[in-house]
Scaffold this motif. Structure first.
Motif, PDB file in Angstrom:
ATOM      1  N   SER A  43      24.483  13.393   7.996  1.00  0.00           N
ATOM      2  CA  SER A  43      24.935  13.018   6.804  1.00  0.00           C
ATOM      3  C   SER A  43      25.492  13.895   6.086  1.00  0.00           C
ATOM      4  O   SER A  43      25.606  14.721   5.668  1.00  0.00           O
ATOM      5  N   ASP A  79      23.826   7.691   2.019  1.00  0.00           N
ATOM      6  CA  ASP A  79      24.691   8.912   2.540  1.00  0.00           C
ATOM      7  C   ASP A  79      25.585   8.990   0.950  1.00  0.00           C
ATOM      8  O   ASP A  79      26.425   9.404   0.846  1.00  0.00           O
ATOM      9  N   GLU A 128      30.793  10.154  12.315  1.00  0.00           N
ATOM     10  CA  GLU A 128      29.616  10.577  12.024  1.00  0.00           C
ATOM     11  C   GLU A 128      28.979   8.649  13.029  1.00  0.00           C
ATOM     12  O   GLU A 128      29.034   7.734  11.960  1.00  0.00           O
TER      13      GLU A 128
END
Ligand code: GTP
Ligand code: MG
Length: 309
Positions: A43, A79, A128
């Motif tokens: 991240s 995040d 991700e």
């Protein structure tokens, strides 16, 4: 975009119409997969890449794929906090994605969410995924450019090899290069890559300190270079076709599964099953007949809305 991605997460019936309408708008986004063990800095790297891409004036989407693991709950929250500075930037769209009702799971839902972002005109979308679990690895592997992250002192290259993510990288990064053991990690990575199927590799091994942004311009340059060579060699088209093949199969399997749920009563199944039980047929032949009987809905039955332009 948010509502369309929600439709994807839920596996909505409306996707049939939505995807037909989006298809002509797709094919422009470069999909960058970032994968690696939990906590390796995915991240943070994504965030640093975002900053570089925005500085170039490109519009960027981020899909953080949540494998619905209890471990990621806090990290996803983290995040959001970390990426807060992009929250008011109209050139950035960040989404953590789950796959609540999607029959095909991650493998079907992620590429469809990518279609939404592609059609919305994002130049780059970063996906991700945690590099654990087969479907997460598959999702990562289907990106246009796959970045595999390791960090020093975690026996990470070995872990990555075990998880099956060592083969899938186009660009390798030793992140947290500010920590002791970065040299060792890089050597270990080179060694493991040399042993991986395909033999010694030309694939770059870079170092970054994502937390400060150090080396991230270099990472972006390596991603650009991979994209450019993919365009030259046709590899990019090949990979996108491969991703599309996976999508088609996932959707077909989901349709079959849905048909299957409606098969138990009042269908051909009763007759076919009776034949198999009585030895007049066998399960393979019966399955063939069953599939042949599942004619797809005629196109005219699919309501195509007219969209005002
Ligand atoms: N020292 C150092 N720490 C870093 C670096 N990059 C990230 N970190 C820290 O490592 C921790 C994990 O970073 P994340 O970016 O959340 O890692 P992740 O791979 O996204 O983690 P998950 O999504 O939970 O798998 C955070 O505390 C970061 O601040 C780096 O280059 N150096
Ligand atoms: Mg993360």
């Amino acid at each position: 975009v948010a509502r369309l991605v929600s439709l994807v997460e839920d596996g909505s019936d409306q996707l049939r119409e939505v995807m037909a309408l989006l298809a002509p708008l797709t094919g422009h986004t470069h999909v960058v997969g970032i994968t690696g063990a939990p906590g390796v800095g995915k991240s943070t790297t994504t965030d640093a890449l975002l900053r570089c891409l925005r500085a170039r004036g490109q519009r960027v989407g981020v899909l953080a794929v949540d494998p619905s693991s209890p471990f990621t709950g806090g990290a996803l929250l983290g995040d959001r906090v970390r990426m807060q500075e992009h929250a008011t930037d109209p050139g950035v769209y960040i989404r953590s994605m789950a796959t609540r009702g999607h029959l095909g799971g991650l493998a079907a839902a992620t590429p469809q969410a990518l279609r939404v972002l592609d059609a919305a005109g994002f130049d780059v979308v970063v996906v991700e995924t945690v590099g654990v679990g087969q479907s997460e690895v598959e999702v990562a592997a289907s990106a246009d450019t796959v970045v595999v992250l390791v960090a020093p002192g975690m026996g990470d290259a070995v872990q990555a090899a075990k998880a099956g993510i060592l083969e899938i990288g186009d660009v390798y990064v030793v992140n947290k290069a500010d920590r002791d053991g970065a040299d060792l990690a890089a050597r270990e990575l080179h060694h493991m890559l040399g042993l991986a199927p395909g033999g010694p590799t030309q694939r770059p091994v870079l170092r970054t300190v994502a937390a400060t942004g150090e080396g991230v311009e270099g990472l972006l340059a390596a991603i650009d270079e991979h994209r450019a060579s993919g365009l030259r060699t046709g590899q990019l088209t090949a990979r996108r076709t491969e991703r599309a093949a996976g999508e088609v199969v996932a959707v077909a399997m989901a349709m079959l599964a849905r048909h299957g749920q409606g098969l138990d009563r009042g269908s051909d199944l009763d007759r076919l099953a009776a034949d198999v039980a009585a030895g007049r047929s066998d399960p393979y032949r019966a399955a063939d007949e069953l599939l042949a009987g599942l004619a797809p809905a005629p196109v005219s039955a699919v309501a195509m809305p007219t969209v005002p332009r």
